[in-house]
Design a protein around this motif. Structure first.
Motif, short mmCIF file in Angstrom:
data_model
loop_
_atom_site.label_atom_id
_atom_site.label_comp_id
_atom_site.label_asym_id
_atom_site.label_seq_id
_atom_site.Cartn_x
_atom_site.Cartn_y
_atom_site.Cartn_z
N SER A 325 70.54 105.41 -13.40
CA SER A 325 69.28 105.75 -14.05
C SER A 325 68.68 104.49 -14.63
O SER A 325 69.23 103.90 -15.57
N GLY A 326 67.56 104.06 -14.05
CA GLY A 326 66.96 102.81 -14.50
C GLY A 326 67.89 101.65 -14.24
O GLY A 326 68.35 101.43 -13.13
N LYS A 327 68.19 100.88 -15.30
CA LYS A 327 69.07 99.73 -15.16
C LYS A 327 70.54 100.10 -15.36
O LYS A 327 71.42 99.26 -15.19
N HIS A 328 70.77 101.34 -15.72
CA HIS A 328 72.15 101.77 -15.98
C HIS A 328 72.78 102.34 -14.70
O HIS A 328 72.18 103.17 -14.02
N LYS A 329 73.96 101.89 -14.39
CA LYS A 329 74.70 102.37 -13.23
C LYS A 329 76.16 102.53 -13.62
O LYS A 329 76.76 101.62 -14.19
N SER A 330 76.73 103.68 -13.31
CA SER A 330 78.13 103.93 -13.63
C SER A 330 78.83 104.51 -12.42
O SER A 330 78.26 105.29 -11.66
N VAL A 331 80.06 104.11 -12.25
CA VAL A 331 80.91 104.62 -11.17
C VAL A 331 82.11 105.30 -11.83
O VAL A 331 82.85 104.66 -12.56
N ALA A 332 82.27 106.59 -11.56
CA ALA A 332 83.29 107.36 -12.26
C ALA A 332 84.18 108.11 -11.28
O ALA A 332 83.88 108.21 -10.09
N PHE A 333 85.26 108.65 -11.82
CA PHE A 333 86.18 109.48 -11.05
C PHE A 333 85.47 110.76 -10.62
O PHE A 333 84.72 111.35 -11.38
N ARG A 334 85.72 111.18 -9.39
CA ARG A 334 85.08 112.39 -8.86
C ARG A 334 85.94 113.61 -9.20
O ARG A 334 87.08 113.72 -8.77
N TRP A 335 85.36 114.54 -9.97
CA TRP A 335 86.10 115.70 -10.44
C TRP A 335 85.90 116.92 -9.55
O TRP A 335 86.83 117.70 -9.33
N ALA A 336 84.68 117.15 -9.06
CA ALA A 336 84.38 118.35 -8.28
C ALA A 336 84.85 118.15 -6.84
O ALA A 336 84.08 117.72 -5.97
N VAL A 337 86.12 118.42 -6.60
CA VAL A 337 86.72 118.15 -5.29
C VAL A 337 87.67 119.29 -4.92
O VAL A 337 87.95 120.18 -5.72
N ASN A 338 88.17 119.22 -3.69
CA ASN A 338 89.25 120.10 -3.26
C ASN A 338 90.56 119.44 -3.69
O ASN A 338 91.02 118.49 -3.06
N LYS A 339 91.15 119.92 -4.76
CA LYS A 339 92.33 119.26 -5.33
C LYS A 339 93.53 119.33 -4.39
O LYS A 339 94.38 118.43 -4.38
N GLN A 340 93.64 120.40 -3.62
CA GLN A 340 94.74 120.50 -2.65
C GLN A 340 94.60 119.41 -1.59
O GLN A 340 95.59 118.77 -1.21
N LEU A 341 93.37 119.20 -1.13
CA LEU A 341 93.13 118.16 -0.12
C LEU A 341 93.39 116.78 -0.70
O LEU A 341 94.01 115.93 -0.04
N ARG A 342 92.93 116.54 -1.92
CA ARG A 342 93.14 115.23 -2.54
C ARG A 342 94.63 114.94 -2.71
O ARG A 342 95.09 113.82 -2.42
N ASP A 343 95.38 115.92 -3.13
CA ASP A 343 96.81 115.71 -3.31
C ASP A 343 97.50 115.42 -1.99
O ASP A 343 98.38 114.55 -1.91
N ALA A 344 97.10 116.13 -0.93
CA ALA A 344 97.71 115.92 0.38
C ALA A 344 97.40 114.53 0.92
O ALA A 344 98.28 113.83 1.44
N VAL A 345 96.14 114.10 0.80
CA VAL A 345 95.72 112.80 1.33
C VAL A 345 96.36 111.67 0.54
O VAL A 345 96.85 110.69 1.12
N CYS A 346 96.38 111.78 -0.79
CA CYS A 346 96.95 110.71 -1.61
C CYS A 346 98.46 110.62 -1.43
O CYS A 346 99.04 109.53 -1.45
#
Length: 418
Positions: A325-346
């Motif tokens: 937003s404007g000059k502000h930029k943030s990169v954060a952890f993605r929360w809205a995910v398929n947790k089963q898929l994330r656990d399997a891939v990681c």
């Protein structure tokens, strides 16, 4: 290769009406709107076979061909698909944000949420995609894999409970063998469930018992007996007898869990071997059987669901969430995910670095940049998903000889060695 095509919704809803269903465990609220967004029908049906039949009948009578809902599986979705209705999934997080479009309060109400779903399906058609279900083989494999994972979590919990109990009742049994839930450890505790029974053991008696159960471990009877003698003395007498009852109860639960996990693993192996996409996932480094089955089950076999690798990486939660937003930029952890898929891939990515030089370098480079282990694993998992996606789309096995980044790294290592 070209990215996979996706099937969009038509520009306008068939018959000029769309429906939204707010599902629940006991009943489902349904709302039908016309092309102008006006409510033409509202009703609620029970979550029973008769209720689902009534739901599809009333939708057909209203001329509905497309339905929006917050989930992509379950009996209600199966009933809608069986009735040849187009199902569009709009996630609960999206619905939560969409409520403010129709009012400032943002209150949760089943009837209102059904209207939000129906009207969003009417207005945001260009951004929505129809649900294409996985094959029955994938659905069955997913159920089996997830059931096994749940049992493993229960096994770990019971094993920890047994270890904590033995710390006071029979400390010598803790650490005697490599794993407390191993077959030899369970057999030992079944035969020697308290300190009094263990005190009866001599080196000769212990050696005879080990031979009778087919123990072929690395520790000699003398080393095992030395561990039993060196450990703190456990409860004896009446107290030891009472605590032995607890030991046997926990052993019964743990033994049952171990046996059922083995049974499910056998079923997973059989189901995976018969699956059309098995070669793609079993060919990955250190994927094994259960790990490959988890990846296949969570990714699925519907190619249209992930038209590009980025969409798969986002759902798996290994791509960061960027806000600007404007000059502000943030990169954060993605929360809205398929947790089963994330656990399997990681889980797969974390172990792949032990067998693949390319994966090991990506992980090491991330650690060198100051990332912790989970973050470095997600970075590696994201890179792997781009490789897996291409193999999955083409229906081919992973071939290290065709992995350009891996081969380039190997050539660099050969040149450096020369």
């Amino acid at each position: 290769m070209q990215y996979a095509p996706h099937t969009p919704l038509p520009a306008s809803a068939p018959n000029g009406v769309t429906a939204g269903i707010d599902w629940a465990s006991a009943d489902h609220a349904c709302c039908v709107v016309d092309a102008a967004g006006k409510v033409v029908k509202r009703f609620t049906v029970n979550h029973t076979g008769t209720g689902l039949t009534e739901l599809t009948r009333r939708l057909a009578k209203a001329g509905v061909a497309e339905v929006a809902i917050e989930r992509g599986d379950g009996p209600i979705v199966e009933a809608l698909l069986a009735a040849d209705l187009t199902v569009v999934v709009i996630s609960p997080n999206q619905v939560k944000n969409l409520r403010s479009r129709y009012g400032a309060a943002g209150n949760k109400d089943d009837r209102f949420d059904a209207f939000v779903l129906a009207d969003t399906l009417r207005t945001d058609r260009a951004r929505l995609r129809p649900l294409t279900p996985d094959s029955p083989a994938t659905t069955t494999l997913r159920s089996t894999v997830r059931a096994r994972r749940d049992l493993v979590a229960h096994r770990v919990a019971v094993c920890n409970q047994l270890r904590a109990h033995l710390a006071t009742a029979f400390p010598a049994a803790v650490g005697l063998f490599a794993d407390l839930d191993s077959p030899i450890s369970l057999a030992f505790l079944t035969r020697f469930d308290c300190q009094d029974r263990a005190d009866w053991l001599s080196e000769r008696r212990l050696a005879a018992w080990l031979a009778s159960v087919g123990y072929c471990g690395r520790k000699t009877p003398a080393a095992l007996l030395a561990h039993l003698k060196a450990a703190p003395h456990g409860a004896t007498g009446a107290d030891g007898t009472t605590r032995a009852h607890i030991t046997r109860a926990l052993l019964a639960v743990l033994t049952s869990l171990v046996e059922q996990i083995k049974t499910l693993e056998a079923q997973i192996s059989e189901q995976l071997a018969l699956h059309a996409d098995a070669q793609t996932f079993t060919s990955l480094p250190r994927s094994g059987t259960v790990r490959a089955a988890r990846l296949l089950a969570e990714i699925g076999d519907c190619r249209a669901r992930f038209p590009d690798p980025a969409s798969l990486a986002c759902l798996a939660g290994v791509a960061p969430s960027t806000r600007q937003s404007g000059k502000h930029k943030s990169v954060a952890f993605r929360w809205a995910v398929n947790k089963q898929l994330r656990d399997a891939v990681c889980d797969f990515a974390a172990d792949s670095r032990r067998a693949n030089p390319w994966a090991a370098k990506l992980y090491a480079d991330a650690i060198a940049r100051g990332k912790d282990h989970p973050h470095a694993t997600r970075i590696l998992a994201r890179a792997w998903l781009y490789v897996i996606w291409h193999c999955w789309q083409d229906g081919v096995a992973y071939d290290p000889a065709k992995h350009g980044a891996l081969q380039a790294l190997l050539r660099q290592d050969q040149q450096a060695a020369a």
